[in-house]
Design a protein around this motif. Structure first.
Motif, short mmCIF file in Angstrom:
data_model
loop_
_atom_site.label_atom_id
_atom_site.label_comp_id
_atom_site.label_asym_id
_atom_site.label_seq_id
_atom_site.Cartn_x
_atom_site.Cartn_y
_atom_site.Cartn_z
N THR A 72 1.75 -2.82 1.14
CA THR A 72 0.87 -3.27 0.06
C THR A 72 1.37 -4.57 -0.59
N GLU A 73 2.68 -4.57 -0.98
CA GLU A 73 3.18 -5.74 -1.70
C GLU A 73 3.24 -6.97 -0.82
N ALA A 76 -0.05 -8.56 -0.88
CA ALA A 76 -0.24 -9.33 -2.12
C ALA A 76 0.52 -10.65 -2.03
N GLN A 77 1.73 -10.57 -1.49
CA GLN A 77 2.54 -11.79 -1.37
C GLN A 77 1.90 -12.77 -0.39
N ALA A 105 7.54 -12.27 -8.20
CA ALA A 105 7.72 -11.53 -6.94
C ALA A 105 7.03 -12.29 -5.82
N ILE A 106 5.84 -12.79 -6.10
CA ILE A 106 5.09 -13.53 -5.08
C ILE A 106 5.78 -14.85 -4.77
N ARG B 389 2.28 -2.63 -6.94
CA ARG B 389 2.55 -3.15 -5.59
C ARG B 389 1.43 -4.08 -5.14
N GLY B 392 2.12 -7.51 -5.89
CA GLY B 392 3.23 -8.21 -5.24
C GLY B 392 4.61 -7.65 -5.52
N LEU B 393 4.71 -6.63 -6.40
CA LEU B 393 6.04 -6.08 -6.70
C LEU B 393 6.42 -5.05 -5.65
N SER B 394 7.71 -5.02 -5.31
CA SER B 394 8.15 -4.02 -4.34
C SER B 394 8.08 -2.64 -5.00
#
Ligand SMILES: Nc1ncnc2c1ncn2[C@@H]1O[C@H](COP(=O)(O)OP(=O)(O)OP(=O)(O)O)[C@@H](O)[C@H]1O
Ligand SMILES: [Mg+2]
Lengths: 250, 433
Positions: A72-73, A76-77, A105-106, B389, B392-394
């Protein structure tokens, strides 16, 4: 940008998507319409990577990558953003902290430096004003106790901050008054660019007056039964879905 | 167990016998009573309702020594990190021993000193108050504390004093505490009409094993207000026991904000019996337990008179094989009409090996009252983890943010920004996702 081929998926053994084909090119805006329970949110969540769906067949390719194999993340990234139909409340998690952590985070995943506090504040203030989100809500917990409209604006603010390549808006217009609808549409239009694509899920033609789609798809019973230009949305508004369902059955 | 009680009883007797005459005389009557009480009570055992889930075998097997030789610590400089915050006054204890050179107070209306000094001076007002709320000890450890008490803080804030900054009670342990039982008693008096802020901190410089056994008696006089920010960050090998006893006079207001994060084993109990009307007692607490940790909070709030308010809100974060006990007893007596009492306990259990025993008890005998209580034990909301998530967060970052969010309801209650930041940082580091 995005190619979905013959996607089938089920939840708890119940088949919900029954063979979806969809191609979205860079810069395009696609609208998905369809009756309640037809599978629109399911498709949106599968794109974003929520657990609990079993993809039983087909494939999704996003920017040349096999999307379904990504966490999922990581999606998003890689620039996928879903503005949710029902944004989740996060008690105790400060909205501003949340935005900054997401952004960083991205950025980190792309090998970029974290944003400094001053630029972040500037950006968040500017963009909150653009989507007409009361700045007080930035200091509160994410979505906790927000009104329906405030939650939707907050989703658009996140989208504006994270600048995704593929934005999926799941009924972001539901429950909004006309002014808010306009604001949300403006927010979306500001992001429109040749390298960004959007999938807009909606029940109302009205939103599509503000956000002009390149294509309109009708999703019924887990299948796209008709695709067309923006005039299809007008036709649906006037005639409902039943004629299409009958035509498809014939 | 009996053998242990006997041998500890022997230690207590010896300790009292060896005290220099001057000191010994002042408290000796109380000490003797407490020693007798200890011999009669022994140590608490699992058959007692309030000790059912809080085992003491580990604590007793350490055979901590009652030894008051002053610690040799040359590193005054390392203490500096704890002495930066501007305060109205500060009392510093290192390994249970008062440090006059590090303690100071410049504020009008405030007098500070050590219990030891009060003993030497045979201060009769201090003597009269010592043990007046706690009694000689309702369990063996408390009795042992009184029988063998070595030092502690004595803080007196005069009537109608307005303090801008907090008074701090800082308890630091070093290598010198290894193997020792530290016994302190704090006496805090806030006179009528005064508004004060007390910060009480327990920190460790080394990963030492010791037993910190503390009793604190707080007197809040008519119309006075005390905000009490208390942070227990003992060494991860330590044992920590504190009994807090409150007395609130009419229109007095006490707000305790507690965090119990450190120590291998810790138990904090708070006792408040309302005996004057229109008093208000608020307690907010945060506890955390990881592998090898047990943390225990006991509340005993007794509405014995009408028109008093109490509010208790405790949150726990359990991970690894951490264990927590929460026992909140709030009683509203028959005559205590127009009482308000709200008790809440929420627990976030992050691992299947973690465990929490929570027992909120609201015993209401009056009819014209407003009372509520609630308990939750739950995990992180998977929807919330997904939401984070999808931004973008783990997973690990998402869980950490949500845990901090859960804890922030209590952390935000701390008035000191330094403490808020410190607690947030400690929790951030502790939560491994
Ligand atoms: N977790 C789940 N468990 C069981 N059924 C589910 C689950 N999620 C979705 N469904 C079912 O899948 C079908 C499609 O749901 P989905 O939310 O995708 O519809 P939708 O097109 O977004 O509808 P709406 O317009 O009402 O938002 C519905 O029948 C729904 O009940
Ligand atoms: Mg939907």
């Amino acid at each position: 940008m995005l190619t979905i081929k013959n996607l089938t998926a089920s939840v708890d053994g119940k088949e919900i998507l029954k063979g979806i084909d969809l191609t979205v090119r860079a810069g395009e805006v696609h609208a998905i319409m369809g009756p309640n329970g037809s599978g629109k949110s399911t498709l949106a969540h599968i794109l974003s990577g929520r657990d609990g769906y079993e993809v039983t067949g087909g494939e999704i390719v996003y920017k040349g990558q096999d999307l379904l194999s990504l966490e999922t993340e990581v999606r998003a990234q890689a620039g996928i953003f879903l503005a949710m139909q029902y944004p989740v409340e996060l008690p105790g998690v400060n909205n501003m902290t949340f935005l900054r952590e997401s952004m960083n985070a991205i950025r980190r995943s792309r090998g970029e430096d974290e944003i400094d506090a001053v630029s972040f504040m500037k950006q968040v203030r500017k963009k909150a004003a653009q989507v007409k989100l009361d700045p007080k809500l930035l200091k509160r917990s994410v979505n906790a106790g927000f009104s329906g409209g405030e939650k939707k604006r907050n989703e658009i603010l996140q989208m504006a901050m994270l600048e995704p390549y593929l934005a999926i808006l799941d009924e972001t217009d539901s429950g909004l008054d006309i002014d808010a609808l306009r604001t949300v549409a403006d927010g979306v239009n500001l992001l429109r660019s040749p390298e960004r694509s959007m999938i807009v899920v909606t029940h109302y033609q009205r939103l599509l007056e503000y956000i002009e789609p390149d294509r309109v798809h009708v999703l019924v019973g887990g299948r796209i039964i008709r695709s067309g230009g923006k005039e299809l949305a007008l036709e649906l508004e006037a005639r409902g879905y039943s004629w299409l369902v009958e035509e498809a059955a014939a | 167990m009996n053998q242990q009680v006997e041998s500890y009883g022997q230690v207590v007797k010896q300790y009292i016998g060896n005290l220099p005459k001057g000191d010994g005389d002042w408290l000796s009557e109380l000490r003797q009573k407490a020693a007798k009480r200890f011999a009669g009570l022994g140590f608490p055992h699992a058959k007692l309702e309030t000790w059912k889930y809080t085992g003491i075998d580990g604590l007793l097997s350490q055979e901590f020594e009652v030894d008051d030789t002053s610690p040799e610590y040359a590193e005054h400089t390392v203490l500096q990190q704890f002495l930066q915050e501007p305060v109205s006054g500060r009392l510093v204890f290192v390994d249970g021993v008062y440090q006059a050179d590090l303690s100071h107070c410049e504020s009008a209306g405030v007098s500070i000193g050590s219990l030891h000094a009060a003993m030497v001076l045979a201060d009769s007002t201090v003597l009269k108050k010592t043990g007046s709320l706690s009694g000689v000890g309702e369990h063996g450890f408390a009795a042992m504390n009184l029988a063998t008490v070595h030092d502690g803080a004595v803080i007196h804030i005069a009537a109608d004093t307005e303090l801008k900054r907090p008074i701090e009670l800082l308890h630091v342990t070093t290598r010198g505490a290894e193997g020792k039982a530290l016994r302190s008693r704090h006496l805090i008096v806030v006179e009528a009409g005064t508004s004060a802020n007390l910060v009480e901190r327990y920190v460790a410089l080394d990963d030492t094993t010791y037993f910190n056994n503390t009793v604190c008696e707080l007197f809040i006089e008519e119309g006075a207000k005390l905000t009490h920010q208390r942070v227990q960050l003992e060494s991860t090998q330590a044992y920590h026991m504190s009994d807090l006893h409150l007395e609130l006079k009419a229109n007095a207001h006490y707000h305790g904000i507690y965090a119990a994060i450190g120590a291998a084993w810790s138990r904090t109990s708070v006792h408040n019996r309302f005996s004057d009307q229109n008093a208000n007692c608020e307690l907010d607490g945060l506890y955390m337990a990881d592998n090898g940790q047990l943390t225990d909070f006991h509340l005993d709030v007794d509405h014995a008179v009408p028109h008093c308010d109490s509010r208790e809100n405790f949150r726990g974060v359990l991970h690894g094989a951490g264990k927590a006990v929460f026992d909140g007893l709030i009683q509203v007596r028959e005559q205590a009409q127009k009482s308000n009492a709200n008790l809440h306990n929420a627990n976030l259990v992050l691992s299947r090996r973690a465990e929490v025993d929570t027992k909120p008890q609201l015993v209401i005998l009056a009819d014209d009252v407003q009372c509520s209580h609630g308990t939750t034990v739950g995990q992180l909301d998977p929807e919330a983890v997904y939401y984070l998530r999808s931004r973008g967060l783990s997973e690990r970052e998402a869980r950490r943010l949500l845990c901090l969010g859960f804890a922030s309801e209590i952390i935000d209650r701390f008035e000191s920004e330094t403490l808020r930041l410190q607690l947030t940082e400690v929790i951030r580091q502790r939560i491994q996702g």
